[in-house]
Design a protein around this motif. Structure first.
Motif, PDB file in Angstrom:
ATOM      1  N   LYS A 278      44.265  36.747  34.228  1.00  0.00           N
ATOM      2  CA  LYS A 278      43.602  35.567  34.755  1.00  0.00           C
ATOM      3  C   LYS A 278      42.198  35.459  34.172  1.00  0.00           C
ATOM      4  CE  LYS A 278      46.018  34.985  39.161  1.00  0.00           C
ATOM      5  NZ  LYS A 278      45.867  34.797  40.624  1.00  0.00           N
ATOM      6  N   CYS A 279      41.769  34.242  33.928  1.00  0.00           N
ATOM      7  CA  CYS A 279      40.414  34.011  33.440  1.00  0.00           C
ATOM      8  C   CYS A 279      39.430  34.362  34.558  1.00  0.00           C
ATOM      9  CB  CYS A 279      40.242  32.560  33.012  1.00  0.00           C
ATOM     10  SG  CYS A 279      38.547  32.132  32.573  1.00  0.00           S
ATOM     11  N   PRO A 280      38.407  35.193  34.299  1.00  0.00           N
ATOM     12  CA  PRO A 280      37.451  35.582  35.343  1.00  0.00           C
ATOM     13  C   PRO A 280      36.520  34.445  35.772  1.00  0.00           C
ATOM     14  CG  PRO A 280      36.727  36.410  33.232  1.00  0.00           C
ATOM     15  CD  PRO A 280      38.096  35.823  33.006  1.00  0.00           C
ATOM     16  N   VAL A 281      36.554  33.321  35.036  1.00  0.00           N
ATOM     17  CA  VAL A 281      35.661  32.202  35.368  1.00  0.00           C
ATOM     18  C   VAL A 281      36.368  31.168  36.234  1.00  0.00           C
ATOM     19  CG1 VAL A 281      34.178  30.381  34.433  1.00  0.00           C
ATOM     20  CG2 VAL A 281      34.375  32.569  33.232  1.00  0.00           C
ATOM     21  N   GLU A 284      42.269  30.928  36.619  1.00  0.00           N
ATOM     22  CA  GLU A 284      43.612  30.444  36.315  1.00  0.00           C
ATOM     23  C   GLU A 284      44.318  31.440  35.405  1.00  0.00           C
ATOM     24  OE1 GLU A 284      44.493  26.404  35.471  1.00  0.00           O
ATOM     25  OE2 GLU A 284      42.471  25.740  36.012  1.00  0.00           O
ATOM     26  N   THR A 285      45.653  31.499  35.561  1.00  0.00           N
ATOM     27  CA  THR A 285      46.453  32.390  34.727  1.00  0.00           C
ATOM     28  C   THR A 285      46.390  31.933  33.274  1.00  0.00           C
ATOM     29  OG1 THR A 285      47.974  32.883  36.531  1.00  0.00           O
ATOM     30  CG2 THR A 285      48.771  33.270  34.297  1.00  0.00           C
ATOM     31  N   LEU A 300      38.390  39.334  28.761  1.00  0.00           N
ATOM     32  CA  LEU A 300      38.971  38.081  28.299  1.00  0.00           C
ATOM     33  C   LEU A 300      38.362  36.871  29.003  1.00  0.00           C
ATOM     34  CD1 LEU A 300      42.707  39.229  28.344  1.00  0.00           C
ATOM     35  CD2 LEU A 300      41.121  39.294  26.414  1.00  0.00           C
ATOM     36  N   VAL A 301      38.482  35.724  28.361  1.00  0.00           N
ATOM     37  CA  VAL A 301      38.105  34.448  28.967  1.00  0.00           C
ATOM     38  C   VAL A 301      38.970  33.377  28.315  1.00  0.00           C
ATOM     39  CG1 VAL A 301      36.282  33.860  27.321  1.00  0.00           C
ATOM     40  CG2 VAL A 301      36.175  32.957  29.633  1.00  0.00           C
ATOM     41  N   CYS A 302      39.340  32.341  29.077  1.00  0.00           N
ATOM     42  CA  CYS A 302      40.203  31.306  28.522  1.00  0.00           C
ATOM     43  C   CYS A 302      39.398  30.369  27.603  1.00  0.00           C
ATOM     44  CB  CYS A 302      40.893  30.512  29.632  1.00  0.00           C
ATOM     45  SG  CYS A 302      39.818  29.371  30.525  1.00  0.00           S
ATOM     46  N   GLY A 303      40.110  29.691  26.709  1.00  0.00           N
ATOM     47  CA  GLY A 303      39.474  28.796  25.757  1.00  0.00           C
ATOM     48  C   GLY A 303      38.799  27.607  26.400  1.00  0.00           C
ATOM     49  N   ALA A 304      39.225  27.261  27.632  1.00  0.00           N
ATOM     50  CA  ALA A 304      38.612  26.132  28.318  1.00  0.00           C
ATOM     51  C   ALA A 304      37.227  26.477  28.841  1.00  0.00           C
ATOM     52  CB  ALA A 304      39.508  25.683  29.474  1.00  0.00           C
ATOM     53  N   MET A 329      51.035  38.747  22.454  1.00  0.00           N
ATOM     54  CA  MET A 329      51.771  39.489  23.477  1.00  0.00           C
ATOM     55  C   MET A 329      52.296  38.540  24.557  1.00  0.00           C
ATOM     56  SD  MET A 329      50.514  42.573  25.974  1.00  0.00           S
ATOM     57  CE  MET A 329      49.797  41.451  27.181  1.00  0.00           C
ATOM     58  N   LEU A 330      51.457  37.591  24.959  1.00  0.00           N
ATOM     59  CA  LEU A 330      51.880  36.638  25.987  1.00  0.00           C
ATOM     60  C   LEU A 330      52.963  35.703  25.465  1.00  0.00           C
ATOM     61  CD1 LEU A 330      48.432  35.800  27.634  1.00  0.00           C
ATOM     62  CD2 LEU A 330      50.279  37.201  28.575  1.00  0.00           C
TER      63      LEU A 330
END
Length: 337
Positions: A278-281, A284-285, A300-304, A329-330
């Motif tokens: 999950k994005c720590p910000v 969301e998965t 990790l952090v999502c691209g959004a 991997m995902l």
């Protein structure tokens, strides 16, 4: 500074000058951010060493001639050759040494110095950035007019914007914004706007070589063109004869995930929640086709969310780039491309 060739006898210099050159070359000079260093062809460098080691009465026999970096350049002379390495193809000399070399030996006429800057990376580590990254630049008003320009990996988005304003004759008073085109799925993503442009560099927004960057100019009625009205968190394709559209960010993202889940039903077993980070910000998965970025410690952090951040929210280190291993991997877990 522009220099021309010197005759062999003119480049000998006094013993005092030679001693100064030897002293500067033997110094262990620290790399300081922003300092200039120069590439010197390894063959010419070896000739220089022989010259400096020779006895004064025999020195003319070993004279290296003017600095000649021709072997470092491509055949057409447009740029330095690819995939060269230090101490095999070239040596790096400080600005002080370079100035002494040019004053004492000259440089081949018409040959530009290969000057590079010291940059900071991975938190207080420094290196001379020999190779730059090349982008294709265009204005949204005319996507057919593409100009290629090279930038440092540590140039800011603000610097890129200034170059693009100059290239496409955009007045300073015009409001603009930048877009990048994905090299993977041809989707568009809006890059951070002012004032955050000065905090983001080529490296930490995940730009890659040959990527297309587009500058869009605000309309006179203070609106943006409909066909470019794409939210940075939504991947929307663009064609010259169709109009891209972006709805609510969360809705668009949720719909994409639901469509994927529907396609995967009956094809794969349920994916354990623990397998998908999950994005720590935004919490969301992170699952395909999301882009994922990471810092040196692997957080990790999502691209959004990444364009709004300058450092990792966990360890406070700068993000390095795409976590391509995690993305793959995902994709394997979800069995989707």
């Amino acid at each position: 500074l522009r220099h021309t060739e010197k005759m062999a006898g003119e480049g000998n210099g006094s013993e005092k000058q030679l001693q100064k050159l030897k002293t500067e070359m033997e110094k262990e000079k620290l790399l300081l951010k922003g300092d200039n260093w120069y590439l010197v062809d390894i063959s010419w460098s070896e000739k220089l060493k022989s010259y400096l080691a020779s006895r004064s009465r025999m020195r003319n026999e070993y004279h290296p001639g003017p600095v000649n970096n021709k072997p470092l350049f491509k055949a057409d002379g447009s740029d330095i050759r690819d995939n060269m390495s230090e101490n095999k193809h070239y040596v790096l000399v400080s600005e002080e040494v370079w100035e002494l070399l040019v004053n004492m030996f000259g440089i081949i006429e018409g040959q530009e110095p290969v000057k590079r800057k010291v940059v900071e990376y991975e938190g207080h580590r420094y290196k001379v950035e020999v190779y730059y990254i090349e982008f294709r630049l265009a204005c949204a008003n005319n996507l057919g007019d593409i100009k290629k320009k090279k930038f440092s990996n540590f140039d800011t988005l603000k610097q890129i914007e200034q170059v693009m304003r100059h290239q496409f004759n955009i007045p300073d008073e015009e409001k603009t914004r930048l877009w990048k085109k994905s090299t993977e799925d041809n989707s568009w993503e809006k890059l951070p706007d002012f004032p955050w442009q000065e905090d983001h560099t080529v490296d930490n927004v995940g730009l890659c070589n040959e990527q297309l960057i587009v500058i869009e100019i605000m309309n006179h009625n203070s609106t943006w063109s409909t066909k470019w009205n794409m939210d940075k968190r939504t991947s929307v394709g663009y064609t010259t004869d169709s109009v891209g559209a972006a709805g609510n960010v969360a809705t668009a993202r949720g719909q994409k995930k639901k469509e994927l889940e529907k396609q995967l039903q009956g094809l794969t077993p349920p994916v354990p929640a623990s397998s998908t980070p999950k994005c720590p910000v935004c919490l969301e998965t992170m699952a395909p086709p999301d882009r994922i970025f990471n810092c040196p410690n692997g957080h990790l952090v999502c691209g959004a969310c990444k364009p709004r951040l300058t450092v990792c929210t966990i360890c406070r280190k700068e993000y390095m780039g795409r976590a391509t291993g995690m993305e793959q991997m995902l994709r394997d877990i979800f069995k989707t491309q």
